[in-house]
Every structure is written in C-alpha cells, then in structure tokens.
Design an enzyme around this catalytic site. Structure first.
Site, short mmCIF file in Angstrom:
data_model
loop_
_atom_site.label_atom_id
_atom_site.label_comp_id
_atom_site.label_asym_id
_atom_site.label_seq_id
_atom_site.Cartn_x
_atom_site.Cartn_y
_atom_site.Cartn_z
N MET A 128 56.49 28.42 68.34
CA MET A 128 56.52 27.32 69.57
C MET A 128 57.83 26.53 69.54
O MET A 128 58.10 25.29 69.54
CB MET A 128 55.40 26.32 69.00
CG MET A 128 54.21 26.87 68.84
SD MET A 128 52.87 25.84 67.89
CE MET A 128 53.35 26.03 66.20
N GLN B 109 47.46 23.08 75.53
CA GLN B 109 48.20 21.76 75.53
C GLN B 109 47.90 21.18 77.11
O GLN B 109 47.61 19.94 77.18
CB GLN B 109 49.70 21.67 75.28
CG GLN B 109 50.13 20.47 75.36
CD GLN B 109 51.94 20.71 75.77
OE1 GLN B 109 52.41 21.62 75.07
NE2 GLN B 109 52.33 19.61 76.13
N THR C 164 57.72 23.00 64.86
CA THR C 164 57.38 22.32 66.42
C THR C 164 57.50 21.04 66.15
O THR C 164 56.98 20.10 64.93
CB THR C 164 56.25 22.70 67.07
OG1 THR C 164 56.03 22.21 68.15
CG2 THR C 164 55.10 22.93 66.07
N THR D 293 55.86 18.83 69.05
CA THR D 293 54.86 18.72 70.19
C THR D 293 53.47 18.78 69.63
O THR D 293 52.63 18.10 69.60
CB THR D 293 55.17 19.46 71.34
OG1 THR D 293 56.32 19.02 72.22
CG2 THR D 293 53.73 19.24 72.43
N CYS E 271 62.87 17.47 69.53
CA CYS E 271 62.55 18.88 69.80
C CYS E 271 63.44 19.86 69.11
O CYS E 271 64.56 19.72 69.35
CB CYS E 271 62.38 19.10 71.31
SG CYS E 271 62.00 20.77 71.94
N THR E 272 62.71 21.03 68.54
CA THR E 272 63.67 21.74 67.61
C THR E 272 64.62 22.64 68.43
O THR E 272 65.78 22.66 67.98
CB THR E 272 62.63 22.89 66.97
OG1 THR E 272 61.77 23.40 67.94
CG2 THR E 272 61.81 22.03 65.72
N GLU E 273 64.38 22.86 69.78
CA GLU E 273 65.31 23.36 70.57
C GLU E 273 66.55 22.72 71.10
O GLU E 273 67.62 23.18 71.30
CB GLU E 273 64.63 23.91 71.83
CG GLU E 273 63.71 25.24 71.56
CD GLU E 273 62.59 24.72 71.51
OE1 GLU E 273 61.55 25.59 71.13
OE2 GLU E 273 62.09 23.45 71.38
#
Length: 229
Positions: free
Chosen positions: A10, A52, A83, A85, A196-198
């Site tokens: 994710m 989601q 993740t 979210t 957000c990890t990205e």
C-alpha cells in the site's frame, strides 16, 4: 533478533523502501552478512483503495486482519502497517492478533516529543489530512498539528497517487511539496511529518529549512530498536 511482521502493498513502492531500510539497518548495526528477520503479507493496492473510496472500512479491516493473522502464524514477534492511510483500521488489526502493533502515529509522536517539537506540520494523502484518525492520535500526545490549506490537498494526493506510487520522482512536484513545507513552517510548525510513506522518495531534509520527519525512516528505526533489543 525478533522477527518483524510487515503488512505491505500500500503501495509496493513504499513496502520496498521498508524492506530495504530494515535490512540495511540491521547490516549497519550487526555488520558482516546480517539481515533482518521479516515476514511480509502484501495486499493488492487497487483492491484496498477501491474499498477505501467506497468507505467500506469493514472490508478493508477484514483484508488487513487476515494479512496480519497470516504474518503472526508465520512467526512474527510484532507487526507494522507499511502505510499511513490504512492506519484507519489499525485498532481492528491490533485487536485481532496476539502480537503488538507498532503504531506509526505513536512513533512519530515520540520523535516530536524527543525533539521538543510542540507544533508539527502533517503532509499525507487527502484522506489522512482531512480525516482525524491519525492526527488525533498525535494530538492526544499534546501536539498541535497543522495541515496544508484545503485547496492544496488534491495536489498532494495527485503527486502521491499519480507519480510516487509508480516510482516517478518529478522535480516540479518536489518544488511544490517544499513550498507546502514552508507554508506549514509559516503557520507555526517546528517540524513537518512526511505522513505518507512515498513522500520520502520526493522530499529530503536538504530540501527544507525545518526538521523533516520521515514516517518510513522513523518507523523503521523504532522497529529495529525493538527487534534488536
């Protein structure tokens, strides 16, 4: 060394960053040929994102609970959701397993407290910025949390979902995100969480004038401390 359980996918880009950081962290600490003991269950990002968007959080929880229980059966000593979210269902996941969940918001709050940060900016998906499930957990630790103005939320979301989850790092988008970091600084934030990890693929400490708290990096550091204690 304890075995770290990972719920990933994710996106898979962020999960790869977790896997790499955990292994390089173990190698750095123990040397020689050492690597991290991990078990990962990776879900289909398209499936959970569709759920989601449909606000079917019971179905999201069921998918992640099943993944967590599989990781537990495979021998994990504790659990991480790779993740931000989908921490929306972290409490349901934690309740369904007998191993601890290393909650990302708790790790980030600990980092703020350790650095004497009382007001913090938060950048993440539109869902994470506009809903309170994650930021409220930070506020419970006494933090004041700032998010960008609502008219910027869709821009951040587009950068995450159209670019970063596909591994695309765009210079123009970096400038946009750094501008938002500066706006949060002007609003009173003493540090900014890349929630957000990205986003850690895009924004680095060298880009900003205030401390940047990368969620993946701090989550990994906390996991390594637990696994190697």
């Amino acid at each position: 060394m304890q075995t770290i359980g990972l719920i990933g996918g994710m996106s898979w880009e962020s999960s790869a960053a977790y896997y790499e950081a955990l292994n390089t962290g173990v190698e750095k600490r123990l040397g020689d040929l050492h690597s991290a003991r991990t078990v990962m269950a990776s879900v289909d990002f398209a499936e959970v994102t569709a759920l989601q968007e449909a606000e079917d959080w019971d179905a999201v929880a069921a998918l992640l609970v099943a993944a967590a229980q599989g990781v537990e059966r495979a021998g994990a000593d504790f659990l991480m959701l790779c993740t931000t979210t989908f921490h929306r269902v972290a409490d349901q996941v934690a309740a369904a397993v007998d191993i601890p969940l290393l909650h990302l918001a708790d790790v980030l709050a600990d980092a703020c407290v350790a650095n004497d940060v009382k007001e913090v900016g938060f950048l993440g998906t539109t869902f994470a910025m506009e809903r309170s499930f994650f930021t409220d957990r930070l506020r419970e630790r006494g933090l004041t949390v700032h998010v960008p103005q609502p008219d910027h939320h869709e821009t951040v979301n587009r950068i995450i979902y159209d670019e970063l989850v596909h591994g695309r790092v765009v210079t123009k988008s970096r400038r946009t995100m750094v501008g938002l970091v500066d706006e949060l600084w002007d609003a009173g934030a003493g540090a900014v969480i890349l929630g957000c990890t990205e986003l850690e693929l895009l924004v680095h400490q060298s880009d900003a004038n205030i401390p940047v708290l990368g969620s993946t990096s701090l989550h990994v550091e906390a996991a390594l401390a637990r696994a190697l204690a």
